[in-house]
Motif scaffolding. Sequence first.
Motif, PDB file in Angstrom:
ATOM      1  N   LEU A   1       9.173  59.639  92.218  1.00 16.03           N
ATOM      2  CA  LEU A   1       8.569  58.367  92.611  1.00 16.03           C
ATOM      3  C   LEU A   1       8.950  57.999  94.036  1.00 16.03           C
ATOM      4  O   LEU A   1       8.123  57.503  94.807  1.00 16.03           O
ATOM      5  CB  LEU A   1       9.007  57.262  91.646  1.00 16.03           C
ATOM      6  N   ARG A   2      10.204  58.271  94.388  1.00 14.34           N
ATOM      7  CA  ARG A   2      10.648  58.010  95.757  1.00 14.34           C
ATOM      8  C   ARG A   2       9.796  58.774  96.753  1.00 14.34           C
ATOM      9  O   ARG A   2       9.327  58.227  97.759  1.00 14.34           O
ATOM     10  CB  ARG A   2      12.116  58.411  95.901  1.00 14.34           C
ATOM     11  N   MET A   3       9.572  60.053  96.484  1.00  9.74           N
ATOM     12  CA  MET A   3       8.826  60.891  97.409  1.00  9.74           C
ATOM     13  C   MET A   3       7.327  60.603  97.378  1.00  9.74           C
ATOM     14  O   MET A   3       6.648  60.671  98.409  1.00  9.74           O
ATOM     15  CB  MET A   3       9.090  62.370  97.096  1.00  9.74           C
ATOM     16  N   LEU A   4       6.789  60.266  96.191  1.00  5.72           N
ATOM     17  CA  LEU A   4       5.372  59.933  96.091  1.00  5.72           C
ATOM     18  C   LEU A   4       5.021  58.719  96.937  1.00  5.72           C
ATOM     19  O   LEU A   4       3.994  58.690  97.631  1.00  5.72           O
ATOM     20  CB  LEU A   4       4.993  59.687  94.629  1.00  5.72           C
TER      21      LEU A   4
ATOM     22  N   VAL B   1       8.312  67.974 104.245  1.00  2.00           N
ATOM     23  CA  VAL B   1       8.812  69.195 103.607  1.00  2.00           C
ATOM     24  C   VAL B   1       9.579  68.848 102.343  1.00  2.00           C
ATOM     25  O   VAL B   1       9.384  69.453 101.278  1.00  2.00           O
ATOM     26  CB  VAL B   1       9.712  69.990 104.571  1.00  2.00           C
ATOM     27  N   SER B   2      10.458  67.846 102.430  1.00  2.00           N
ATOM     28  CA  SER B   2      11.264  67.455 101.270  1.00  2.00           C
ATOM     29  C   SER B   2      10.386  66.898 100.156  1.00  2.00           C
ATOM     30  O   SER B   2      10.630  67.158  98.969  1.00  2.00           O
ATOM     31  CB  SER B   2      12.327  66.431 101.676  1.00  2.00           C
ATOM     32  N   CYS B   3       9.352  66.137 100.521  1.00  2.00           N
ATOM     33  CA  CYS B   3       8.427  65.607  99.519  1.00  2.00           C
ATOM     34  C   CYS B   3       7.736  66.738  98.769  1.00  2.00           C
ATOM     35  O   CYS B   3       7.647  66.730  97.529  1.00  2.00           O
ATOM     36  CB  CYS B   3       7.377  64.714 100.180  1.00  2.00           C
TER      37      CYS B   3
ATOM     38  N   PHE C   1       7.768  67.686  94.759  1.00  2.00           N
ATOM     39  CA  PHE C   1       6.540  67.813  93.976  1.00  2.00           C
ATOM     40  C   PHE C   1       6.513  69.150  93.228  1.00  2.00           C
ATOM     41  O   PHE C   1       6.148  69.212  92.044  1.00  2.00           O
ATOM     42  CB  PHE C   1       5.312  67.713  94.887  1.00  2.00           C
ATOM     43  N   ILE C   2       6.885  70.209  93.926  1.00  7.13           N
ATOM     44  CA  ILE C   2       6.915  71.535  93.299  1.00  7.13           C
ATOM     45  C   ILE C   2       7.953  71.582  92.196  1.00  7.13           C
ATOM     46  O   ILE C   2       7.704  72.109  91.095  1.00  7.13           O
ATOM     47  CB  ILE C   2       7.201  72.619  94.358  1.00  7.13           C
TER      48      ILE C   2
ATOM     49  N   TYR D   1      15.681  67.308 100.541  1.00  7.64           N
ATOM     50  CA  TYR D   1      15.366  67.687  99.164  1.00  7.64           C
ATOM     51  C   TYR D   1      16.641  67.986  98.365  1.00  7.64           C
ATOM     52  O   TYR D   1      16.923  67.324  97.364  1.00  7.64           O
ATOM     53  CB  TYR D   1      14.432  68.895  99.139  1.00  7.64           C
ATOM     54  N   LEU D   2      17.412  68.968  98.791  1.00  8.69           N
ATOM     55  CA  LEU D   2      18.624  69.325  98.045  1.00  8.69           C
ATOM     56  C   LEU D   2      19.627  68.183  98.027  1.00  8.69           C
ATOM     57  O   LEU D   2      20.208  67.872  96.988  1.00  8.69           O
ATOM     58  CB  LEU D   2      19.270  70.578  98.651  1.00  8.69           C
ATOM     59  N   ALA D   3      19.827  67.554  99.181  1.00  8.56           N
ATOM     60  CA  ALA D   3      20.787  66.451  99.240  1.00  8.56           C
ATOM     61  C   ALA D   3      20.381  65.320  98.298  1.00  8.56           C
ATOM     62  O   ALA D   3      21.218  64.756  97.590  1.00  8.56           O
ATOM     63  CB  ALA D   3      20.907  65.930 100.671  1.00  8.56           C
ATOM     64  N   SER D   4      19.102  65.007  98.268  1.00 10.19           N
ATOM     65  CA  SER D   4      18.615  63.933  97.397  1.00 10.19           C
ATOM     66  C   SER D   4      18.719  64.325  95.923  1.00 10.19           C
ATOM     67  O   SER D   4      19.114  63.513  95.083  1.00 10.19           O
ATOM     68  CB  SER D   4      17.165  63.596  97.730  1.00 10.19           C
ATOM     69  N   TYR D   5      18.372  65.574  95.636  1.00  3.96           N
ATOM     70  CA  TYR D   5      18.415  66.020  94.248  1.00  3.96           C
ATOM     71  C   TYR D   5      19.845  65.997  93.703  1.00  3.96           C
ATOM     72  O   TYR D   5      20.103  65.461  92.618  1.00  3.96           O
ATOM     73  CB  TYR D   5      17.830  67.425  94.117  1.00  3.96           C
ATOM     74  N   PHE D   6      20.790  66.560  94.449  1.00  3.45           N
ATOM     75  CA  PHE D   6      22.188  66.539  94.025  1.00  3.45           C
ATOM     76  C   PHE D   6      22.687  65.102  93.857  1.00  3.45           C
ATOM     77  O   PHE D   6      23.418  64.784  92.914  1.00  3.45           O
ATOM     78  CB  PHE D   6      23.064  67.264  95.055  1.00  3.45           C
TER      79      PHE D   6
END
Length: 301
Positions: free
Chosen positions: A44-47, A197-199, A203-204, A86-91
């Motif tokens: 949702l953050r990235m969308l 790129v992170s978005c 999504f993927i 992406y990785l930083a946000s996911y972790f």
Amino acid sequence: MKSTQSFIYGVLIGVLAVVLFSSKAVMVKLAYQYEVDAISVLLLRMLFSFPFYLVIIYLYRNEKPTMDVTRKDYMWVVFFGFVGYYLASYFDFVGLTYIKASLERIILFVYPTIVLFFNKLFLKKPITKIQAGAIALTYLGVVIAFWDEVNISGADTVLGGFLIFLSAVTYASYLVGTGWLIPKFGVVKFTSYAMLVSCLCVFIHYGFIKEADLFSFPWQVYGYGFLIAVFATVIPSFLVSTSIKMISSSNFAIVAGVGPISTIILAAIFLNEKLTLLQFFGALIVIIGILVVSLKKQGNQ
């Protein structure tokens, strides 16, 4: 005089960016109260962020870079977008399912030392006595502020803490990368490219695992997703890049010491986390550390 004024503005912009970023952990924890998983909140953050960056890229499409940009530079943008956001946000989002918002911020605060280390290792930038002293002072304040919090964190602290530490390492690599890529692309275009790129990575990721139906959440979750996207992602992402350009990534890492304190205050207000006298004392020490850096820098201009 002009460079001194620019540095002051850079520090203030950096502080505002850090405070906005600090609000993210609190809003994520508020969203988790509705039993939503980490990757869905991150999606949702990235969308909600994605359209902003697309529009910005379109508006700046005709702006030519001030320096030559090679295919390799674009590859680095993809790398830092993947690692740094992406990785930083996911972790970070997964780690927040195990630990409190305030503890998350203290562990993330490890990244200033990692930034300084990366700068020294890869960019051959020395760590000055002022930077070392300010880092030590701010860490002292953070340790004092969170001493009680660490003691009551619970059994999941180790896993959550490890994930947040990975977030700190990956985000530090992004900050270092921005130091030499921003002059080539410009603040706005580089930030937009990296965030797009992170978005796409998120999504993927969501497309592969899809732990929940995107349209089945309570309306509050979508509201927090929007707030996280705009006020804790889009706006501060540009502020961070601007601040780094004005004061360098090493000095920004020190200014970021205000992050844990702003999280303590926000968590106390919105998550009912209690503040102790020691935490207030620690906050004061951190603020003093930031002021020492700023005032000393002005004196050297």
